[in-house]
Motif scaffolding. Sequence first.
Motif, PDB file in Angstrom:
ATOM      1  N   THR A 279       0.770  -1.239   0.000  1.00 42.58           N
ATOM      2  CA  THR A 279       0.000   0.000   0.000  1.00 42.58           C
ATOM      3  C   THR A 279       0.801   1.287   0.000  1.00 42.58           C
ATOM      4  O   THR A 279       0.261   2.321  -0.357  1.00 42.58           O
ATOM      5  N   VAL A 280       2.044   1.276   0.410  1.00 42.00           N
ATOM      6  CA  VAL A 280       2.791   2.529   0.518  1.00 42.00           C
ATOM      7  C   VAL A 280       3.515   2.821  -0.802  1.00 42.00           C
ATOM      8  O   VAL A 280       4.490   2.160  -1.142  1.00 42.00           O
ATOM      9  N   PRO A 281       3.028   3.815  -1.562  1.00 41.02           N
ATOM     10  CA  PRO A 281       3.633   4.113  -2.867  1.00 41.02           C
ATOM     11  C   PRO A 281       4.702   5.201  -2.786  1.00 41.02           C
ATOM     12  O   PRO A 281       4.777   5.965  -1.829  1.00 41.02           O
ATOM     13  N   ARG A 282       5.510   5.238  -3.821  1.00 35.51           N
ATOM     14  CA  ARG A 282       6.452   6.337  -4.067  1.00 35.51           C
ATOM     15  C   ARG A 282       6.057   6.928  -5.405  1.00 35.51           C
ATOM     16  O   ARG A 282       5.435   6.264  -6.230  1.00 35.51           O
ATOM     17  N   TRP A 283       6.429   8.154  -5.647  1.00 35.30           N
ATOM     18  CA  TRP A 283       6.083   8.774  -6.919  1.00 35.30           C
ATOM     19  C   TRP A 283       7.257   9.620  -7.393  1.00 35.30           C
ATOM     20  O   TRP A 283       8.100  10.033  -6.614  1.00 35.30           O
ATOM     21  N   ALA A 284       7.267   9.839  -8.723  1.00 33.51           N
ATOM     22  CA  ALA A 284       8.328  10.642  -9.324  1.00 33.51           C
ATOM     23  C   ALA A 284       7.818  11.262 -10.609  1.00 33.51           C
ATOM     24  O   ALA A 284       6.954  10.708 -11.285  1.00 33.51           O
ATOM     25  N   LEU A 285       8.373  12.406 -10.924  1.00 34.73           N
ATOM     26  CA  LEU A 285       8.130  13.055 -12.204  1.00 34.73           C
ATOM     27  C   LEU A 285       9.150  12.427 -13.159  1.00 34.73           C
ATOM     28  O   LEU A 285      10.313  12.796 -13.172  1.00 34.73           O
ATOM     29  N   THR A 286       8.724  11.422 -13.921  1.00 38.20           N
ATOM     30  CA  THR A 286       9.648  10.624 -14.723  1.00 38.20           C
ATOM     31  C   THR A 286       9.929  11.204 -16.097  1.00 38.20           C
ATOM     32  O   THR A 286      10.840  10.758 -16.781  1.00 38.20           O
ATOM     33  N   SER A 287       9.144  12.175 -16.520  1.00 35.52           N
ATOM     34  CA  SER A 287       9.412  12.909 -17.757  1.00 35.52           C
ATOM     35  C   SER A 287       8.625  14.213 -17.681  1.00 35.52           C
ATOM     36  O   SER A 287       7.891  14.449 -16.726  1.00 35.52           O
ATOM     37  N   ALA A 288       8.740  15.015 -18.705  1.00 37.42           N
ATOM     38  CA  ALA A 288       8.022  16.291 -18.734  1.00 37.42           C
ATOM     39  C   ALA A 288       6.513  16.108 -18.795  1.00 37.42           C
ATOM     40  O   ALA A 288       5.754  17.018 -18.457  1.00 37.42           O
ATOM     41  N   THR A 289       6.067  14.919 -19.171  1.00 34.62           N
ATOM     42  CA  THR A 289       4.623  14.673 -19.326  1.00 34.62           C
ATOM     43  C   THR A 289       4.125  13.470 -18.535  1.00 34.62           C
ATOM     44  O   THR A 289       3.004  13.016 -18.739  1.00 34.62           O
ATOM     45  N   GLN A 290       4.936  12.953 -17.625  1.00 34.78           N
ATOM     46  CA  GLN A 290       4.512  11.727 -16.942  1.00 34.78           C
ATOM     47  C   GLN A 290       4.910  11.699 -15.469  1.00 34.78           C
ATOM     48  O   GLN A 290       6.053  11.980 -15.105  1.00 34.78           O
ATOM     49  N   VAL A 291       3.924  11.324 -14.626  1.00 31.53           N
ATOM     50  CA  VAL A 291       4.151  11.061 -13.213  1.00 31.53           C
ATOM     51  C   VAL A 291       3.999   9.554 -13.026  1.00 31.53           C
ATOM     52  O   VAL A 291       3.035   8.962 -13.519  1.00 31.53           O
ATOM     53  N   THR A 292       4.951   8.932 -12.335  1.00 34.43           N
ATOM     54  CA  THR A 292       4.920   7.492 -12.123  1.00 34.43           C
ATOM     55  C   THR A 292       4.846   7.197 -10.633  1.00 34.43           C
ATOM     56  O   THR A 292       5.580   7.785  -9.835  1.00 34.43           O
ATOM     57  N   ALA A 293       3.964   6.280 -10.268  1.00 39.99           N
ATOM     58  CA  ALA A 293       3.862   5.785  -8.897  1.00 39.99           C
ATOM     59  C   ALA A 293       4.345   4.344  -8.888  1.00 39.99           C
ATOM     60  O   ALA A 293       4.031   3.569  -9.803  1.00 39.99           O
ATOM     61  N   THR A 294       5.130   3.980  -7.863  1.00 33.18           N
ATOM     62  CA  THR A 294       5.611   2.604  -7.731  1.00 33.18           C
ATOM     63  C   THR A 294       5.472   2.152  -6.286  1.00 33.18           C
ATOM     64  O   THR A 294       5.393   2.973  -5.369  1.00 33.18           O
ATOM     65  N   ARG A 295       5.460   0.847  -6.103  1.00 33.92           N
ATOM     66  CA  ARG A 295       5.459   0.238  -4.773  1.00 33.92           C
ATOM     67  C   ARG A 295       6.100  -1.137  -4.895  1.00 33.92           C
ATOM     68  O   ARG A 295       6.260  -1.671  -5.994  1.00 33.92           O
ATOM     69  N   VAL A 296       6.444  -1.743  -3.776  1.00 34.59           N
ATOM     70  CA  VAL A 296       7.129  -3.032  -3.795  1.00 34.59           C
ATOM     71  C   VAL A 296       6.162  -4.169  -4.091  1.00 34.59           C
ATOM     72  O   VAL A 296       6.413  -5.007  -4.939  1.00 34.59           O
ATOM     73  N   GLY A 297       5.016  -4.214  -3.388  1.00 33.47           N
ATOM     74  CA  GLY A 297       4.055  -5.299  -3.561  1.00 33.47           C
ATOM     75  C   GLY A 297       2.886  -4.886  -4.424  1.00 33.47           C
ATOM     76  O   GLY A 297       2.759  -3.736  -4.822  1.00 33.47           O
ATOM     77  N   SER A 298       2.015  -5.851  -4.712  1.00 38.13           N
ATOM     78  CA  SER A 298       0.848  -5.541  -5.544  1.00 38.13           C
ATOM     79  C   SER A 298      -0.416  -6.208  -5.015  1.00 38.13           C
ATOM     80  O   SER A 298      -1.358  -6.441  -5.744  1.00 38.13           O
ATOM     81  N   GLY A 299      -0.444  -6.509  -3.721  1.00 40.50           N
ATOM     82  CA  GLY A 299      -1.550  -7.265  -3.164  1.00 40.50           C
ATOM     83  C   GLY A 299      -2.821  -6.490  -2.894  1.00 40.50           C
ATOM     84  O   GLY A 299      -3.851  -7.073  -2.615  1.00 40.50           O
ATOM     85  N   ALA A 300      -2.776  -5.163  -2.969  1.00 37.60           N
ATOM     86  CA  ALA A 300      -3.965  -4.356  -2.686  1.00 37.60           C
ATOM     87  C   ALA A 300      -4.096  -3.271  -3.750  1.00 37.60           C
ATOM     88  O   ALA A 300      -3.098  -2.749  -4.236  1.00 37.60           O
ATOM     89  N   ASP A 301      -5.317  -2.946  -4.110  1.00 39.56           N
ATOM     90  CA  ASP A 301      -5.554  -1.848  -5.056  1.00 39.56           C
ATOM     91  C   ASP A 301      -5.428  -0.526  -4.311  1.00 39.56           C
ATOM     92  O   ASP A 301      -5.887  -0.405  -3.176  1.00 39.56           O
ATOM     93  N   LEU A 302      -4.815   0.449  -4.951  1.00 40.93           N
ATOM     94  CA  LEU A 302      -4.751   1.781  -4.353  1.00 40.93           C
ATOM     95  C   LEU A 302      -4.733   2.839  -5.439  1.00 40.93           C
ATOM     96  O   LEU A 302      -4.402   2.580  -6.583  1.00 40.93           O
ATOM     97  N   THR A 303      -5.135   4.036  -5.036  1.00 41.86           N
ATOM     98  CA  THR A 303      -5.076   5.199  -5.923  1.00 41.86           C
ATOM     99  C   THR A 303      -4.321   6.288  -5.194  1.00 41.86           C
ATOM    100  O   THR A 303      -4.646   6.608  -4.054  1.00 41.86           O
ATOM    101  N   MET A 304      -3.314   6.837  -5.853  1.00 40.50           N
ATOM    102  CA  MET A 304      -2.576   7.928  -5.233  1.00 40.50           C
ATOM    103  C   MET A 304      -2.866   9.232  -5.952  1.00 40.50           C
ATOM    104  O   MET A 304      -3.191   9.243  -7.141  1.00 40.50           O
TER     105      MET A 304
END
Length: 158
Positions: free
Chosen positions: A125-150
């Motif tokens: 559940t605990v995500p990280r985020w980054a501005l990965t390009s001029a037009t894209q924000v990316t969220a990542t996390r280690v596991g994928s067992g729960a749905d989440l929206t950041m």
Amino acid sequence: TSSSASATITAVNTARAFVQTTGFTASPTPIATQAERFANVVLTNSTTVTASRAANGGAGGAAITLLFEVLEYQPGVIRSLQTASIALVSSTSGTATITSVNTAKSFIADGGYTTTASGGSAFDTVPRWALTSATQVTATRVGSGADLTMYVTVVEQF
């Protein structure tokens, strides 16, 4: 114990202001589910901030106090404010497309996140985020067992 609540603030200019989470307190502790624990916050209009979460805890359930700050800049500082939400559904990463920004003059403000998780690992559940390009924000996390929206606000300065 409701799933959303609003707070009235002193009027701000929404073209120059954004809101970000700074933490939360909860009662009772520990909270039964992660869906009760995590919330997002938005600047609804010039005088209202609204927080929402996926689960309300039901009768006698967990109550949270979401801590936030509204930052309003002087004219000529903010070039653009863009809000984005990124859904991570059974995945470890996701993206949101935004209008192009100068990445050297931009940063991301944390708007919090919501999840449907009733238990499980914080890795899900605990995500990280980054501005990965001029037009894209990316969220990542280690596991994928729960749905989440950041939720984030990309702040571009002049």
